[in-house]
Scaffold this active site. Structure first.
Site, short mmCIF file in Angstrom:
data_model
loop_
_atom_site.label_atom_id
_atom_site.label_comp_id
_atom_site.label_asym_id
_atom_site.label_seq_id
_atom_site.Cartn_x
_atom_site.Cartn_y
_atom_site.Cartn_z
N TYR A 34 0.86 -1.18 0.00
CA TYR A 34 0.00 0.00 0.00
C TYR A 34 0.90 1.23 0.00
O TYR A 34 1.80 1.33 0.84
CB TYR A 34 -0.90 0.00 1.24
CG TYR A 34 -1.81 1.19 1.36
CD1 TYR A 34 -1.57 2.19 2.31
CD2 TYR A 34 -2.93 1.33 0.54
CE1 TYR A 34 -2.41 3.29 2.43
CE2 TYR A 34 -3.78 2.43 0.66
CZ TYR A 34 -3.51 3.40 1.61
OH TYR A 34 -4.35 4.49 1.72
N ASP A 84 9.44 2.57 -0.68
CA ASP A 84 8.40 3.27 0.09
C ASP A 84 8.70 3.00 1.57
O ASP A 84 8.34 1.95 2.10
CB ASP A 84 7.01 2.76 -0.30
CG ASP A 84 5.93 3.37 0.59
OD1 ASP A 84 4.74 3.12 0.33
OD2 ASP A 84 6.27 4.08 1.55
N LYS A 132 4.71 9.23 8.44
CA LYS A 132 4.56 8.70 9.80
C LYS A 132 5.57 9.26 10.80
O LYS A 132 5.50 10.43 11.16
CB LYS A 132 4.56 7.16 9.73
CG LYS A 132 3.35 6.64 8.92
CD LYS A 132 3.34 5.13 8.85
CE LYS A 132 2.32 4.62 7.85
NZ LYS A 132 0.94 4.66 8.32
P1 KE4 Z 1 -0.64 8.30 4.31
O1 KE4 Z 1 -1.10 9.01 3.04
O2 KE4 Z 1 -1.76 7.52 4.98
O3 KE4 Z 1 0.10 9.24 5.27
O4 KE4 Z 1 0.48 7.24 3.88
C1 KE4 Z 1 0.17 6.28 2.90
C2 KE4 Z 1 1.12 5.10 3.06
C3 KE4 Z 1 2.16 4.96 2.15
N1 KE4 Z 1 3.03 3.93 2.25
C4 KE4 Z 1 2.94 3.02 3.25
C5 KE4 Z 1 3.94 1.90 3.32
C6 KE4 Z 1 1.89 3.12 4.21
O5 KE4 Z 1 1.80 2.19 5.19
C7 KE4 Z 1 0.97 4.18 4.12
C8 KE4 Z 1 -0.19 4.34 5.09
N2 KE4 Z 1 -0.37 3.28 6.02
C9 KE4 Z 1 -1.71 3.06 6.50
C10 KE4 Z 1 -1.67 1.92 7.54
N3 KE4 Z 1 -1.24 0.72 6.99
C11 KE4 Z 1 -2.31 4.30 7.04
C12 KE4 Z 1 -3.53 4.08 7.91
C13 KE4 Z 1 -4.77 4.64 7.26
O6 KE4 Z 1 -4.97 4.46 6.04
O7 KE4 Z 1 -5.55 5.27 8.03
#
Ligand code: KE4
Length: 429
Positions: free
Chosen positions: A144, A239, A267
Site C-alpha cells: 500500500y 516506500d 509517519k
Molecule cells: P498516508 O497518506 O496515509 O500518510 O500514507 C500512505 C502510506 C504509504 N506507504 C505506506 C507503506 C503506508 O503504510 C501508508 C499508510 N499506512 C496506512 C496503515 N497501513 C495508514 C492508515 C490509514 O490508512 O488510516
C-alpha cells in the site's frame, strides 16, 4: 468493557462524516463492531471517551514511536505555535529538517517535504516517470503506497481489508500503467519487465511490507530488484513511509544494506503531525520543480509546527539510537512470549517480525505474500482483536496490518499482552 459514549459518538459521527471516520481502517469494518473514540493518550496508553485505558499497538499507524504526548515534542509544538502556524514561505526550520534527514539516511542528496505518505509516493512516481520518460510502474500485490489512483491496484491496508478488487473512479488508463506482481517473486518481476521492455519507469516497493501484516523480503529479493533496475534503467523506489526512522535511524536502506534511487517517508518523520517526504539522488531530484519541470507543490508542505514535531522526534532518534535496540528487544520479547503460549495451544500460526514491526497470522503456511496472508484465518484474528480490546489491549483493527511498538511500552505491558493472549487461546481452544 463499557463503551456507551463511543457508541453515541459513532452514531453522531456518521451524520456528517462518511462511515463516521476520516480514514476507512479506523471503522472496524473488517473486525466487526464499532470503533472506539479516543479522548487522549500518554506514553504507551490510549484513553477512550468512556475512560477505558488501552495498551496501544497502533501508535497512530507508526508515528508515535517514542510514545504519546512525548514531552520534548509537545514542548516544541507549544513554543512554535506562538510564532503562528503557517507562513507559505521558506523557513530555517525546513533547512534544518532537510539537513537532519540527509545526515540520518543513506543515499538521499535532496529531499522535498509534503503532508502525507500518499503525497510522497505519488510525487516520487511522477518524478520517476518524468525522469525516465516512461509510463508504467511495477508495484507488489498487498503493498500500500497511499490512495493515489496509480496505487489502488491490488493494494494492501484498507483496500485489502475491505477486499476491494478494483476501486471505482480509478480509470482503466491509470490502472493499465500499474503492473502488479506477487511480493517476494523475483521471477515474476523479470517476466513482467521482459513483457514490457523499455516501458517501465519505476518499481516501487515496501522494503519490509507492513500492509498485509508484516512480511519480510526473502534473502536476495531486494538485491535482485536492484540488479534489474540497474540493468533496465528503472528507478527503484523504496516506500519507507512505514519503515523509515522505525527500522533504524537510516530506515530499511541502512538496516538491509540496499540503496534505492528514490525513498519516500511519512509517519515517524512528522512525530504525529502531517508530514511526508520524498528524496534521493541529485540527478533524479533535480527534475522536480522549480529546478525541473516535474511539477509538485503543497500549501502546507514544510509547515513549521509539523517540522518542529518531526525534527524533535528525529533528533532524539538520531542522538539515542539505542532506542532501536530497546524497541527490537521489546518486540522480540513479545514475539517469543506469544510463541510460547501459541505453541502450548497447538493451533497453527505464523509470527513475522523485524525490528519493531510484527504481525500474527493464524496460518498453517509461511506468510510471504498477499496470497498466503489472505489464506490465514481472518475470523480468528478478528475474534482475537475484540478479546484483546475488551481486555485493554488495542491491536490494529485488521489482519492486514503490522503491529507497531512504541518505546514507552514496558515489559509489564508486554507480559500483560501475552497473558491476555493465553486466556484467549484457552477460551477458544
Ligand atoms: P498516508 O497518506 O496515509 O500518510 O500514507 C500512505 C502510506 C504509504 N506507504 C505506506 C507503506 C503506508 O503504510 C501508508 C499508510 N499506512 C496506512 C496503515 N497501513 C495508514 C492508515 C490509514 O490508512 O488510516
Amino acid at each position: 468493557m463499557k463503551r456507551t459514549k463511543s457508541d453515541k459518538f459513532f452514531k453522531r459521527a456518521q451524520q456528517h462524516i462518511p462511515g463516521g471516520v476520516n480514514s476507512p481502517v479506523r471503522a472496524f469494518k473488517s473486525v466487526g463492531g464499532e470503533p472506539v473514540f479516543i479522548k487522549k493518550a500518554k506514553g504507551a496508553y490510549l484513553y477512550d471517551v468512556d475512560g477505558n485505558k488501552y495498551i496501544d499497538y497502533i501508535a497512530s499507524w507508526g508515528p508515535m514511536i517514542l510514545g504519546h504526548a512525548h514531552k520534548p515534542v509537545i514542548k516544541a509544538i507549544k513554543k512554535y505555535a506562538e510564532y503562528s502556524t503557517s507562513y507559505g514561505a521558506p523557513t530555517k526550520l525546513e533547512i534544518e529538517m532537510a539537513e537532519l534527514i540527509c545526515s540520518m539516511v543513506p543515499n538521499v542528496d535532496l529531499i522535498r517535504m509534503v503532508s502525507s505518505g500518499t503525497e510522497a509516493c505519488m510525487s516520487a512516481v511522477r518524478l520517476a516517470r518524468g525522469y525516465a520518460g516512461k509510463n508504467k510502474i511495477i508495484k507488489f500485490e498487498g503493498n500500500y503506497h497511499g490512495h493515489a489512483d496509480a496505487f489502488l491496484v491490488k493494494a494492501g491496508s484498507g483496500v485489502a481489508t475491505f477486499n476491494i478488487q478494483s476501486v471505482p473512479g480509478v480509470t482503466g488508463g491509470v490502472s493499465n500503467d500499474t503492473l502488479t506482481v506477487p511480493y517476494n517473486d523475483l521471477e515474476a518481476v523479470k517476466q513482467k519487465v521482459a513483457e514490457h521492455k523499455n516501458e517501465i519507469a519505476a518499481i516501487i516497493i515496501e522494503p519490509v511490507a507492513g500492509n498485509m501484516g508484516c512480511i519480510l523480503p526473502k534473502p536476495g529479493f531486494l538485491e535482485g530488484l536492484r540488479k534489474i533496475c540497474d540493468e533496465e534503467n528503472i528507478v527503484f523506489i523504496f516506500d519507507e513511509v512505514m519503515t523509515g526512522f522505525r527500522m533504524s535511524a537510516g530506515g530499511a536502506q541502512q538496516m538491509l544494506g540496499i540503496n534505492a534511487d528514490l525513498v519516500t517517508y511519512g509517519k515517524v518523520i512528522g512525530g504525529g503531525l502531517p508530514v511526508g517526504a520524498f528524496g534521493g539522488k541529485r540527478k533524479i531530484m533535480e527534475h522536480i520543480a522549480p529546478l525541473g519541470n516535474v511539477y509538485q507543490a503543497g500549501t502546507l508542505s514544510g509547515n513549521p509546527l509539523a517540522m518542529i514535531a518531526g525534527y524533535t522526534t528525529l533528533k532524539e532518534l538520531k542522538d539515542n539510537q539505542s532506542i532501536y535496540k530497546e524497541l527490537e528487544e521489546k518486540t522480540i520479547y513479545l514475539r517469543d512470549g506469544m510463541k510460547k503460549v501459541l505453541d502450548a495451544n497447538g493451533r497453527p500460526y505464523v509470527i513475522n517480525q523485524l525490528g519493531s514491526m510484527i504481525s500474527l497470522h493464524y496460518s498453517e503456511q509461511p506468510v510471504v505474500d498477499f496470497a498466503s496472508a489472505s489464506k490465514a484465518d481472518i475470523q480468528m484474528f478478528n475474534k482475537l482483536f475484540h478479546y484483546m480490546l475488551n481486555n485493554g489491549i488495542y491491536l490494529p483493527p485488521s489482519a492486514y496490518e503490522s503491529w507497531f511498538l512504541n518505546n514507552a511500552l514496558t515489559y509489564e505491558d508486554l507480559d500483560n499482552t501475552i497473558s491476555v493472549l493465553k486466556d484467549f487461546l484457552i477460551e477458544h481452544s
